[in-house]
Design an enzyme around this catalytic site. Structure first.
Site, PDB file in Angstrom:
ATOM      1  N   ASN A  29     -89.265 -15.948  54.633  1.00  0.00           N
ATOM      2  CA  ASN A  29     -88.101 -16.838  54.661  1.00  0.00           C
ATOM      3  C   ASN A  29     -87.735 -17.024  56.126  1.00  0.00           C
ATOM      4  O   ASN A  29     -87.126 -16.149  56.735  1.00  0.00           O
ATOM      5  CB  ASN A  29     -86.946 -16.186  53.879  1.00  0.00           C
ATOM      6  CG  ASN A  29     -85.652 -16.983  53.993  1.00  0.00           C
ATOM      7  OD1 ASN A  29     -85.650 -18.111  54.477  1.00  0.00           O
ATOM      8  ND2 ASN A  29     -84.548 -16.384  53.552  1.00  0.00           N
ATOM      9  N   LYS A  73     -85.668 -19.032  57.384  1.00  0.00           N
ATOM     10  CA  LYS A  73     -84.279 -19.460  57.579  1.00  0.00           C
ATOM     11  C   LYS A  73     -84.266 -20.642  58.566  1.00  0.00           C
ATOM     12  O   LYS A  73     -85.196 -21.439  58.555  1.00  0.00           O
ATOM     13  CB  LYS A  73     -83.425 -18.279  58.042  1.00  0.00           C
ATOM     14  CG  LYS A  73     -83.628 -17.062  57.127  1.00  0.00           C
ATOM     15  CD  LYS A  73     -82.662 -15.951  57.343  1.00  0.00           C
ATOM     16  CE  LYS A  73     -82.974 -14.818  56.360  1.00  0.00           C
ATOM     17  NZ  LYS A  73     -82.034 -13.719  56.421  1.00  0.00           N
ATOM     18  N   HIS A 104     -79.796 -17.739  47.785  1.00  0.00           N
ATOM     19  CA  HIS A 104     -79.846 -16.707  48.825  1.00  0.00           C
ATOM     20  C   HIS A 104     -78.409 -16.311  49.173  1.00  0.00           C
ATOM     21  O   HIS A 104     -77.501 -17.148  49.137  1.00  0.00           O
ATOM     22  CB  HIS A 104     -80.582 -17.249  50.054  1.00  0.00           C
ATOM     23  CG  HIS A 104     -80.861 -16.180  51.069  1.00  0.00           C
ATOM     24  ND1 HIS A 104     -79.902 -15.729  51.937  1.00  0.00           N
ATOM     25  CD2 HIS A 104     -81.973 -15.445  51.321  1.00  0.00           C
ATOM     26  CE1 HIS A 104     -80.421 -14.762  52.697  1.00  0.00           C
ATOM     27  NE2 HIS A 104     -81.678 -14.578  52.337  1.00  0.00           N
ATOM     28  N   GLU A 147     -76.994 -15.915  51.860  1.00  0.00           N
ATOM     29  CA  GLU A 147     -76.401 -16.750  52.923  1.00  0.00           C
ATOM     30  C   GLU A 147     -75.894 -18.067  52.353  1.00  0.00           C
ATOM     31  O   GLU A 147     -74.881 -18.605  52.803  1.00  0.00           O
ATOM     32  CB  GLU A 147     -77.433 -16.974  54.043  1.00  0.00           C
ATOM     33  CG  GLU A 147     -77.643 -15.698  54.855  1.00  0.00           C
ATOM     34  CD  GLU A 147     -79.017 -15.566  55.493  1.00  0.00           C
ATOM     35  OE1 GLU A 147     -79.747 -16.560  55.588  1.00  0.00           O
ATOM     36  OE2 GLU A 147     -79.358 -14.424  55.879  1.00  0.00           O
ATOM     37  N   GLU A 174     -82.129  -8.673  46.749  1.00  0.00           N
ATOM     38  CA  GLU A 174     -81.845  -8.550  48.176  1.00  0.00           C
ATOM     39  C   GLU A 174     -80.453  -7.957  48.371  1.00  0.00           C
ATOM     40  O   GLU A 174     -79.453  -8.698  48.372  1.00  0.00           O
ATOM     41  CB  GLU A 174     -81.898  -9.924  48.851  1.00  0.00           C
ATOM     42  CG  GLU A 174     -83.247 -10.609  48.767  1.00  0.00           C
ATOM     43  CD  GLU A 174     -83.465 -11.549  49.942  1.00  0.00           C
ATOM     44  OE1 GLU A 174     -84.464 -11.398  50.626  1.00  0.00           O
ATOM     45  OE2 GLU A 174     -82.614 -12.422  50.181  1.00  0.00           O
ATOM     46  N   GLY A 181     -81.210  -8.447  57.341  1.00  0.00           N
ATOM     47  CA  GLY A 181     -81.089  -8.646  58.789  1.00  0.00           C
ATOM     48  C   GLY A 181     -80.382  -7.511  59.510  1.00  0.00           C
ATOM     49  O   GLY A 181     -79.985  -7.655  60.665  1.00  0.00           O
ATOM     50  N   SER A 225     -84.700  -6.417  55.266  1.00  0.00           N
ATOM     51  CA  SER A 225     -85.310  -5.614  56.331  1.00  0.00           C
ATOM     52  C   SER A 225     -86.655  -5.002  55.945  1.00  0.00           C
ATOM     53  O   SER A 225     -86.971  -3.887  56.363  1.00  0.00           O
ATOM     54  CB  SER A 225     -84.334  -4.538  56.826  1.00  0.00           C
ATOM     55  OG  SER A 225     -83.177  -5.154  57.378  1.00  0.00           O
TER      56      SER A 225
HETATM   57  P1  PGA Z   1     -84.549  -9.866  56.489  1.00  0.00           P
HETATM   58  O1  PGA Z   1     -84.118 -11.091  55.569  1.00  0.00           O
HETATM   59  O2  PGA Z   1     -85.971  -9.501  56.127  1.00  0.00           O
HETATM   60  O3  PGA Z   1     -84.430 -10.360  57.894  1.00  0.00           O
HETATM   61  O4  PGA Z   1     -83.609  -8.739  56.192  1.00  0.00           O
HETATM   62  C1  PGA Z   1     -84.491 -11.170  54.222  1.00  0.00           C
HETATM   63  C2  PGA Z   1     -83.902 -12.396  53.593  1.00  0.00           C
HETATM   64  O5  PGA Z   1     -82.770 -12.761  53.941  1.00  0.00           O
HETATM   65  O6  PGA Z   1     -84.529 -13.042  52.721  1.00  0.00           O
END
Ligand code: PGA
Length: 257
Positions: A9, A11, A102, A104, A174, A180, A218
């Site tokens: 992803n 983003k 997601h 976000e 998630e 992140g 992560s």
């Molecule tokens: P990350 O993000 O691996 O940077 O933690 C995962 C995601 O948001 O899908």
């Protein structure tokens, strides 16, 4: 057996030059690491819309077994929805999949379970695969509400789809506190939630054993193998580490036997 899926992803990170360098780096690293993709996981990159065609072309030219996906979609087919992109548009661009709900999108764009379910139904009516994200916040976890929150999100989704859709559905667990942040759920913590999601899916219909459940938050080259070895972890949704081709490849190779 469920075919594992390693999805990046990106983003809102990409540029024409960076994408070209990523593909070069991935090809180079797969030669250096001697990776055989045959029989390995399905590999996907969910990139920002302006780069779908460029990425598809770069992937085609380098003969990499990678498919391209999107990160969000509108629930309507067409019309007066300024700034939005529809499922038929994605299908025409040969996209295979789209991430939905997601955290976000839920946090910054006010997406609700209801809206996300509408998008899932729309995506299921096409040939694209929906990757639906669920996950609890840190305060949910600390308040021992993880399962309650996950149940709410998963049930909202399952109430809108047919049992026959379970085979095509992909769910991504998630935990928001792990996205992140460098904090990862332990393999056991993740498996516990994945097993719970599996039960919910099976309660909807027997094809729930075919639904792939990805872990995201992560995931990196050091923790991928342990996470991916858990019974109900069928792959990963990878943010930060997917931007570094060598790291993404190491995660892919963790899913190969
Ligand atoms: P990350 O993000 O691996 O940077 O933690 C995962 C995601 O948001 O899908």
């Amino acid at each position: 057996m469920r075919h594992s899926l390693i999805a990046g992803n990106w983003k809102m990170n990409a540029s024409l030059a960076a994408n070209e360098a990523w593909i070069k780096g991935f090809v180079q690293a797969s030669k250096t690491q001697g990776i055989e993709f045959e029989g390995g996981p399905q590999i996907m990159l969910c990139v920002p819309a302006p780069y779908w065609l460029q990425m598809s072309e770069l992937i085609r030219k380098s003969s990499l077994p990678i498919v391209v996906g999107a990160q969000n979609v509108n629930e309507h087919d067409k019309g007066a929805f300024t700034g939005e992109v529809s499922v038929p548009m994605m299908a025409e661009m040969n996209l295979r999949s789209v991430i939905l709900g997601h955290s976000e999108r839920r946090q910054w764009f006010g997406e609700t379970d209801e809206l996300i379910s509408q998008k899932v139904v729309k995506v299921l009516s096409s040939n694209l695969t929906p990757i639906v994200c669920v996950g609890e916040s840190l305060s949910d976890r600390e308040g021992l509400k993880t399962f309650e929150v996950i149940k709410h999100q998963v049930d909202a989704l399952l109430s809108k789809i047919e049992p026959s859709d379970l085979e095509r559905l992909v769910v991504a667990y998630e935990p928001i506190w792990a996205i992140g942040t460098g904090l990862t759920a332990t393999p056991e913590q993740a498996q516990e939630v994945h097993a719970f999601i599996r039960q919910e899916l099976l309660a909807k219909g027997p094809l729930g054993y075919k639904t792939r459940i990805l872990y995201g938050g992560s995931m990196n080259p050091s923790n991928a193998r342990a996470l991916l070895s858990m019974t109900d972890i069928d792959g990963g949704l990878i943010g930060g580490a997917s931007l570094v081709p060598e790291d993404f490849l190491k995660i892919v190779s963790s899913a190969i036997a």
